[in-house]
Design a protein around this motif. Sequence first.
Motif, PDB file in Angstrom:
ATOM      1  N   SER A  48       0.753  -1.304  -0.047  1.00 39.80           N
ATOM      2  CA  SER A  48       0.174  -0.042   0.112  1.00 39.80           C
ATOM      3  C   SER A  48       0.838   1.250   0.101  1.00 39.80           C
ATOM      4  N   GLY A  49       0.327   2.378   0.309  1.00 40.72           N
ATOM      5  CA  GLY A  49       1.050   3.593   0.506  1.00 40.72           C
ATOM      6  C   GLY A  49       0.160   4.643   1.305  1.00 40.72           C
ATOM      7  N   GLU A  50       1.002   5.807   1.737  1.00 40.72           N
ATOM      8  CA  GLU A  50       0.138   6.769   2.639  1.00 40.72           C
ATOM      9  C   GLU A  50      -1.107   7.434   1.893  1.00 40.72           C
ATOM     10  N   ASN A  51      -0.780   7.617   0.606  1.00 41.41           N
ATOM     11  CA  ASN A  51      -2.157   8.234  -0.007  1.00 41.41           C
ATOM     12  C   ASN A  51      -3.236   7.159  -0.259  1.00 41.41           C
ATOM     13  N   TYR A  83       4.967   3.193   6.795  1.00 42.02           N
ATOM     14  CA  TYR A  83       6.230   2.791   6.858  1.00 42.02           C
ATOM     15  C   TYR A  83       5.884   1.110   6.167  1.00 42.02           C
ATOM     16  N   GLY A  84       4.891   0.995   5.721  1.00 44.51           N
ATOM     17  CA  GLY A  84       4.593  -0.574   5.429  1.00 44.51           C
ATOM     18  C   GLY A  84       5.601  -1.049   4.264  1.00 44.51           C
ATOM     19  N   GLU A 185      11.067   7.310  12.007  1.00 43.70           N
ATOM     20  CA  GLU A 185      11.230   8.443  11.040  1.00 43.70           C
ATOM     21  C   GLU A 185      10.274   8.903  10.194  1.00 43.70           C
ATOM     22  N   ARG A 186       9.541   8.061   9.798  1.00 41.96           N
ATOM     23  CA  ARG A 186       8.184   8.297   8.809  1.00 41.96           C
ATOM     24  C   ARG A 186       7.251   9.050   9.651  1.00 41.96           C
ATOM     25  N   ILE A 187       7.124   8.929  10.976  1.00 39.91           N
ATOM     26  CA  ILE A 187       6.204   9.606  11.481  1.00 39.91           C
ATOM     27  C   ILE A 187       6.676  11.176  11.891  1.00 39.91           C
TER      28      ILE A 187
END
Length: 313
Positions: A48-51, A83-84, A185-187
Amino acid sequence: MSIGQSGINVIIQMTVNLECICGLILSKIVRKFMVRVIGVHGVGHQFSGENTIRSAWLPALKDGLCRVDRSMASDDDFACAFYGDLFRPLGKATMVPPLDASDITDEREKELLERWWLEAARIDPMVIGVGAQTKVRTPTSVQRALNALSQSKFFAGIGERALIFDLKQVRRYLIDQEVRRTAQERIERKIDSDTSVIVAHSLGSVVAYESLCNHPEWPVHTFVTIGSPLGISNIIFEELRPAPQQDTGIWPPGVRRWFNIADKYDVVALVKALSSRFGDDVTDASIDNGANAHDATRYLTTKELGHAVASGL
C-alpha cells in the motif's frame, strides 16, 4: 518633480498594506500544509502507501467526528505516516512470500500465535481450544494454532501465508533496529508545529508510542490508540523502548490525553484496557465493530474515536 510629504505618506501606507496582504496570503499558504492529525497504520500494508491509506481513513475519520458534531477545518489537516514498504518483499514480488508453519521458529512468534489462538477460542465457539483433542494429527503446535485460527471469524479471509507474514512484521519491528528507527522517522517527517493528535492502529500504535516517548518536544498532546497490542506481556510490552518501570509503561512526556479504544472481540488487542499497563490516566473505551473487529476504518467511524480526536483539535 519632487514628491511632497503627503505623497510619501501614501507610498508608506501602500507599502504597509501590501505587506499585510502578502502576509495573509503567505499564512494561508503555510496553513494549507499544516497537519493537525496524523494517522499511523498497522501490519499488512506492505503493498500500500500513504495516499492509499489516507483515502480510506479520511472519510472514516470525518464520520467519527460527525458522530460528535465536530469536524476538521480542512481535509489537509489530516495526513498518514507510512512505513509498510519496510516489510515489502525484495525484488519484483507482488505477493506475500510462500510461508508455512516451518517458518515460525522464533519463540516470541510462537508465543504470540498461541496467545491469538487462546483469545480466538475464548470469543469464537468455532475455534478449537488449545487443550482440545482432535482426530486429525498435526506435526507441531504451530500448525495446530494455524489450523485453529483458520476457523476463526476474526481471521476469516486471511490466508495462512498472510497471517504468518503479519505475525513476522510485529516481531521484525521489535528486533530489527533499522526497521524500528526508519518507521519512527516516517512519523517524524509528518510532524509540524500544528500537529496535536496522533491516531495509531495496531502495530502502528507501538511505532507511534515509541516515537512520542523519544520526542517530548513534539506539539502532539493527544494520543489515540485503536486495536492496540501495546499491553501484550512478554511479546511486546517488555520490549518497548523506553522499557517499562516497575511493570508500568512510561507515559509519553508531551502527551496530555491518551484515549485507547478496543473492540471486545479484537484478537490483536489482547489487553483491552491499556490503563492496566500505562496507568489510570489512559481513558479506555470498549466498542463493537461487528464482524471486522480489527478494521481501522470501523474504529475511525465510532463516536468514541470522534470524541477522542475532537478533544485534541
